[in-house]
Design a protein around this motif. Structure first.
Motif: not given
Ligand SMILES: O=C(O)CCC(=O)C(=O)O
Length: 259
Positions: A42, A48, A111, A115, A118, A120, A145-146, A149, A170-172, A175
């Motif tokens: 991403e 970011y 997208k 999110f 962060m 967004e 990404c998000y 969910r 870009e998943w932290p 988590r």
């Protein structure tokens, strides 16, 4: 259809598109010798860098599309080119482009779920159209990404027949367990392949998890990255998705009269 799919997970240089394009090209050049479809993370050109995104964003995606057409054709590879920040009028969208190996742009997906954790939603606008596309006659979907969910959003694409889900993220790191569980669950409940590319490294606010994954329609992990840069590659036979769907006919047994 059998494909070798490869997720190119790398450390994105914060707010530095020319550095990131150079790095992506060298990955693509190497990995195109081994794979049919390459997936990027991403926001891979800018990271970011949200406060400067308005300036860094690609005007109408013209430069990104031009690069993509040429790169896909030169290396004769299908490219799920992660996402890039694209400016349209006053809005900036987190936009995924997909090109086939002849250099034709097959899809643009913006997208849909921003999110908030962060920020967004403060810098980006949400898209409102789907990520469905076809490559080599294979029904696919691209999500960001998000989005993973939101099982209803994923199901919308598989109900249209998508057998392969491509995810860019870009998943932290904190988590990472959610990342893996959600992706395996999306593969199992939708009886499809999942190829999910996450970035590595960190920015001033987050450390990213890497661990790109390729998962089959039974939920088995075919390939998984670590926390360092590299290609995460597996061969997939897309017909396995159809076979699993006829063994356990989830889509047939859906009670759309109840939900
Ligand atoms: O849902 C999450 O935990 C991470 C999502 C995310 O980082 C994103 O959408 O950029």
């Amino acid at each position: 259809m059998k494909w070798t799919v490869s997720c190119l997970q790398f450390d994105i240089s914060y707010g530095n598109p020319s550095e990131n394009i150079k790095k992506a090209e060298s990955f693509i050049e190497r990995e195109s010798r081994h794979a049919d479809v390459l997936v990027l993370p991403e926001l891979w050109t800018t990271g970011y860098d949200l406060t400067r995104l308005d300036k860094l964003a690609d005007e109408n995606g013209e430069a990104s599309k031009q690069w993509l057409r040429q790169t896909a054709k030169t290396y004769n590879v299908h490219l799920v080119a992660g996402s890039v920040a694209v400016k349209e009028g006053d809005n900036v969208y987190n936009t995924m482009y997909i090109a086939d190996n002849s250099g034709q742009i097959k899809k643009q997906y913006q997208k849909a779920h921003l999110f908030q954790l962060m920020d967004e939603h403060l810098y980006l606008s949400a898209g409102s159209s789907d990520g469905f596309f076809e490559l080599d006659g294979v029904k696919c979907a691209g999500l960001i990404c998000y989005d993973i969910r939101f099982p209803e959003w994923v199901r919308k694409h598989t109900a249209q027949g998508a057998n392969v889900l491509f995810i860019s993220a870009e998943w932290p790191l904190p988590r990472l367990d959610h990342w893996k569980s959600l992706l395996v669950a999306r593969a199992i409940e939708n009886q499809c392949f999942v190829a999910a590319c996450n970035c590595t490294g960190s920015n001033p606010d987050n450390e990213f998890a890497g661990h790109s994954l390729i998962i089959d329609p039974w939920g088995r992990i075919l390939a998984e990255g670590g926390q360092t840069e590299g290609a995460v590659r597996a061969e997939i036979d897309v017909s396995e998705s159809t076979a699993v769907r006829s063994t356990i006919p989830v889509f047939h047994d859906l009670r759309s009269d109840l939900y």
